[in-house]
Scaffold this motif. Structure first.
Motif, short mmCIF file in Angstrom:
data_model
loop_
_atom_site.label_atom_id
_atom_site.label_comp_id
_atom_site.label_asym_id
_atom_site.label_seq_id
_atom_site.Cartn_x
_atom_site.Cartn_y
_atom_site.Cartn_z
N ASN A 200 0.83 -1.21 0.00
CA ASN A 200 0.00 0.00 0.00
C ASN A 200 0.86 1.26 0.00
OD1 ASN A 200 -2.79 1.11 0.22
ND2 ASN A 200 -2.00 1.96 2.14
N ASN B 148 0.71 3.93 -3.09
CA ASN B 148 0.32 5.31 -2.80
C ASN B 148 1.37 6.31 -3.26
OD1 ASN B 148 -2.28 5.93 -1.02
ND2 ASN B 148 -1.57 3.89 -0.47
N SER C 26 -8.18 3.34 -0.90
CA SER C 26 -7.47 2.07 -0.77
C SER C 26 -7.97 1.33 0.46
CB SER C 26 -5.96 2.29 -0.63
OG SER C 26 -5.29 1.08 -0.30
N VAL D 86 -7.99 1.07 -4.91
CA VAL D 86 -6.83 0.18 -4.79
C VAL D 86 -7.04 -0.89 -3.74
CG1 VAL D 86 -4.36 0.11 -4.19
CG2 VAL D 86 -5.28 2.07 -5.46
N TRP E 83 -12.87 -2.02 -3.60
CA TRP E 83 -11.48 -2.29 -3.99
C TRP E 83 -11.26 -3.74 -4.41
CZ3 TRP E 83 -12.33 0.38 0.78
CH2 TRP E 83 -12.59 -0.46 1.87
#
Length: 267
Positions: free
Chosen positions: A46, A50, A62, A82, A226
């Protein structure tokens, strides 16, 4: 759009590399508030994704980010959606069926999608104009360039369901979610057709239908935006529909409630 696509592909691949670094270790598994599993791989991927996407100046939803209130999101015309590690249960089981999902949504519709499978190095994505769904297999995450990946990719397309009495309809079922409603859906089709269940984890279920390895994916279990946005973008580019069971229209995104309704994936 081409630049955004390439950024999403780079983000997915580098996120996948971070996941594999944890995958080969004796990693710790934590539990979220909803009892779903969380690992360091989710967090690391993540962070990397990002860092790529923030430069596009497009807001990000996300799974592993703090969720913003709908009041802050409702006027977004575009946003990234995401899942840095879709299929954490598959990751924990070490069966390789987990993915990185990145989608660009415009006015509720996923217009660009990237799904990367770190273990097999398979990459599924929409073209920048969303007119085709593509698949590429990386030779090496270190050596492959964006240009070589795009040049070596092939168009994928779904399979038609035949009316031939000997035709076998392949229905996608999750390794983790095959509930009574799904079984009922399958039993209705079995009244007139031979059915084969194809089991897959994560967003790979969408990819199976988009590339013709299965015909139908019924989802009668909870998913979040997501989990599905990238898969829906790829399916739509392959002329496959992802339809809300209640409204009979395509799933929408950046809703007030990020929980999806039940849906059906079919050409």
């Amino acid at each position: 759009m081409q630049q955004l696509l390439e950024t999403a592909i780079k983000a997915a691949i580098d996120g996948g590399k971070a996941i594999l670094k944890i995958y080969v270790t004796d990693f710790e598994v934590l539990s979220k508030d909803d009892a779903s599993p969380l690992t360091q791989a989710d967090k690391n991927a993540n962070d990397i994704i990002n860092r790529y996407l923030v430069d596009t100046k497009i807001p990000i939803i996300s799974e592993e980010n703090k969720q913003l209130a709908y009041e802050e999101r409702k006027d977004w015309s575009r946003c990234w959606i995401v899942d840095p590690l879709d299929g954490t249960k598959e990751f924990v089981k070490r069966n390789g069926e987990f993915t990185v999902n990145i989608a660009l949504v415009e006015n509720g519709n996923p217009i660009l999608g990237v799904i990367y499978v770190p273990v097999t190095k398979e990459l599924y994505y929409t073209t920048a104009d969303a007119r085709n769904a593509m698949k590429a297999t990386l030779v090496s995450e270190e050596e492959d360039t964006i240009e070589s990946i795009l040049n070596n990719a092939e168009i994928i397309s779904p399979s038609e369901i035949s009316v031939d009495e000997n035709f076998v309809i392949k229905i996608v079922g999750s390794r983790s979610h095959l509930n009574d409603e799904t079984k009922q859906f399958i039993s209705e089709i079995e009244k007139n057709n031979t059915v084969e269940i194809v089991s897959k984890g994560s967003s790979l279920k969408f990819c199976l239908v988009a590339e013709g390895a299965a015909h139908i994916y019924p989802r009668y279990a909870p998913t979040m935006e997501w989990d599905t946005a990238a898969g829906q973008a790829i399916c739509q580019a392959a002329d496959v529909q992802v339809i809300d069971n209640e409204t009979k229209t395509p799933l929408k995104y950046n809703k007030e409630n990020l929980l999806n309704p039940y849906f059906l994936v079919k050409k």
